[in-house]
Design a protein around this motif. Structure first.
Motif, short mmCIF file in Angstrom:
data_model
loop_
_atom_site.label_atom_id
_atom_site.label_comp_id
_atom_site.label_asym_id
_atom_site.label_seq_id
_atom_site.Cartn_x
_atom_site.Cartn_y
_atom_site.Cartn_z
N LYS A 84 0.83 -1.22 0.00
CA LYS A 84 0.00 0.00 0.00
C LYS A 84 0.86 1.26 0.00
O LYS A 84 0.55 2.24 -0.69
N ILE A 88 2.35 1.84 -3.47
CA ILE A 88 1.34 2.26 -4.44
C ILE A 88 0.97 3.73 -4.21
O ILE A 88 0.84 4.51 -5.16
N TYR A 143 5.48 1.44 -8.82
CA TYR A 143 4.35 0.52 -9.01
C TYR A 143 4.85 -0.91 -9.18
O TYR A 143 4.25 -1.86 -8.63
N ALA A 174 5.78 -2.44 -5.95
CA ALA A 174 4.58 -2.89 -5.24
C ALA A 174 4.08 -4.22 -5.81
O ALA A 174 3.64 -5.10 -5.06
N CYS A 175 4.16 -4.35 -7.13
CA CYS A 175 3.74 -5.61 -7.76
C CYS A 175 4.57 -6.78 -7.27
O CYS A 175 4.04 -7.88 -7.04
N ALA A 201 -2.01 -2.24 -9.75
CA ALA A 201 -0.75 -1.50 -9.76
C ALA A 201 0.00 -1.69 -11.08
O ALA A 201 0.60 -0.74 -11.61
N LYS A 249 -1.46 0.41 -13.82
CA LYS A 249 -1.09 1.82 -13.62
C LYS A 249 0.35 2.07 -14.07
O LYS A 249 0.65 3.10 -14.67
#
Length: 428
Positions: A95, A98, A118, A121-122, A154, A157
């Motif tokens: 979180k 992101i 991003y 985060a992935c 994510a 994006k």
């Protein structure tokens, strides 16, 4: 099983029987690797090094994000990756990354930095959802599924910020039968500088079939390599994993799946359907071998990397595979992936039901097929790649002595030149 020339092997004398001696060696076959002794052992003996180098399964990730998470897991002795405690340990970091990426993306000069955040985060979400998720016939783990949805969001994006963005397409599964669902989710990327108009030259394209735990958002590096060659790429999950709509318990469901996918690609208008290649990764290698035979006239070539197709389903192999190089137990995930209700049922029935030798698939002609693996693969035995030379159309291969599953890290250096040659060899 007919006799193999590989030193150290002893044929059973009967086609398809369990080998007397596995090529990886009986000592390695019976050995239980130390990373199975808990999260501390997994991190320190197997995952810490690749994490520090952003290598599989930590590609796109950053060591600084993972180290404190694993320190906390070790401190709290959270050893069960199937527990919600394991998965939730990654949630706050995902979180945070992101949110930071979203804020960074608002600054015009920092889109590259935002995309990288991003992707970090992935990577967090990917490790959180290990060892396996599926949505068929129902979601197997609601907590891990939440991380999967977060990862996909994510990734898209990040993909919006790239020169060649990611397009999510819901392909109509026109050949769905029985329990098959009606849409095939795929990711599509095409070179941004190429504009396809009616009558223009179309793009060579690779269908990338993912594996047991690596899915559509997990293949950025490979997709970038295809784009550099001015090829398009369609990334699709295999039956029994993630969002794949095919009935995982039906051995023939992948044939229907690929027929629907290839029909859509032909109608899409961007792709040169004379120059379609398939690359199947790990469990996806099984489907690459299968499609090379079932759809041979629609494909220029297939790469099956780390493929299991017969001996992988042997009960004696499956009795030991949970102690090999997979980070967690493999058979529970594989049982669910193939639509079985228990590991015992899977071990007893999988070979008869899913073996490409038993089904007669590999006796048929195939398109060009490259087999790639390490000779010491403890997940999908090298015997499965070798036996394919004894059936049907002549095959091509690159095996890496001493390497484990997939033939990493050397394998890609053999695959890309082969793919280049195949694409260039196709005549209009």
């Amino acid at each position: 099983m007919s006799s193999h020339a590989t030193p150290g092997t002893t044929a059973s004398g009967e086609e398809g029987n369990t080998p007397h001696h596995w090529i990886m060696g009986n000592k390695a076959f019976k050995h239980r690797m130390e990373h199975h002794d808990g999260i501390k052992a997994l991190w320190e003996t197997k995952w810490k090094l690749p994490c520090s180098k952003s290598l599989y399964p930590f590609h796109d990730g950053a060591y600084e994000d993972f180290e404190p998470i694993f320190e906390e897991l070790i401190k709290n002795k959270i050893n069960d990756a199937c527990s919600k405690e394991y998965t939730n340990a990654f949630l706050a970091t995902a979180k945070r990354l992101i949110a930071t990426a979203a804020a960074t993306a608002t600054i015009e000069s920092k889109t590259t930095e935002a995309a990288a955040l991003y992707l970090r985060a992935c990577a967090i979400c990917r490790i959180a959802r290990f060892p396996y998720i599926t949505g068929f016939p129902k979601v197997n783990d609601a907590v891990k599924w939440k991380m999967w949805e977060m990862q996909k969001s994510a990734y898209l994006k990040a993909g919006e910020l790239w020169m060649s963005p990611v397009e999510e397409v819901m392909v109509k599964h026109r050949h769905a039968e029985g329990q098959d669902r009606k849409e095939i989710p795929v990711y599509v990327r095409v070179p941004k500088m190429v504009h396809i108009r009616e009558g223009d030259a179309k793009l060579p394209v690779v269908v990338l079939m993912t594996g047991l735990d690596g899915y559509r958002p997990d293949n950025t590096v490979r997709c970038d390599e295809f784009l550099r060659r001015c090829w398009g790429v369609v990334v699709v999950e295999i039956p029994g994993t993630a969002d794949c709509p095919a009935d995982s318990a039906d051995p023939k469901s992948p044939d229907r799946l690929w027929t629907s996918l290839l029909e859509w690609m032909g109608k899409d208008g961007r792709f040169d359907m004379n120059r379609v290649m398939v690359w199947g990764l790990s469990s996806g290698g099984y489907y690459a071998v299968r499609i090379a035979h079932t759809h041979k006239d629609q494909l220029a070539g297939c790469v099956a990397q780390g493929a299991g197709c017969h001996y992988f389903y042997d009960k004696k192999w499956l009795d030991k595979v949970d102690g090999h190089e997979y980070p967690f137990e493999l058979t529970p995930a594989m049982a669910m992936k193939h639509g079985f209700q228990s590991v015992d049922e899977y071990k007893a029935n999988a070979q008869k039901k899913f073996s490409l030798l038993e089904a007669g698939i590999i006796q048929k002609p195939s398109t060009r097929l490259l087999l790639v693996n390490g000779t010491l693969d403890g997940l999908m035995p090298i015997e499965d790649s070798m036996m394919l030379f004894e059936y049907g159309t002549p095959k091509e291969a690159r095996f890496f002595p001493g390497a484990l599953h997939m033939g990493y890290p050397m394998a890609n250096g053999a695959v890309y030149p082969w793919m280049d040659e195949v694409m260039q060899s196709v005549k209009d």
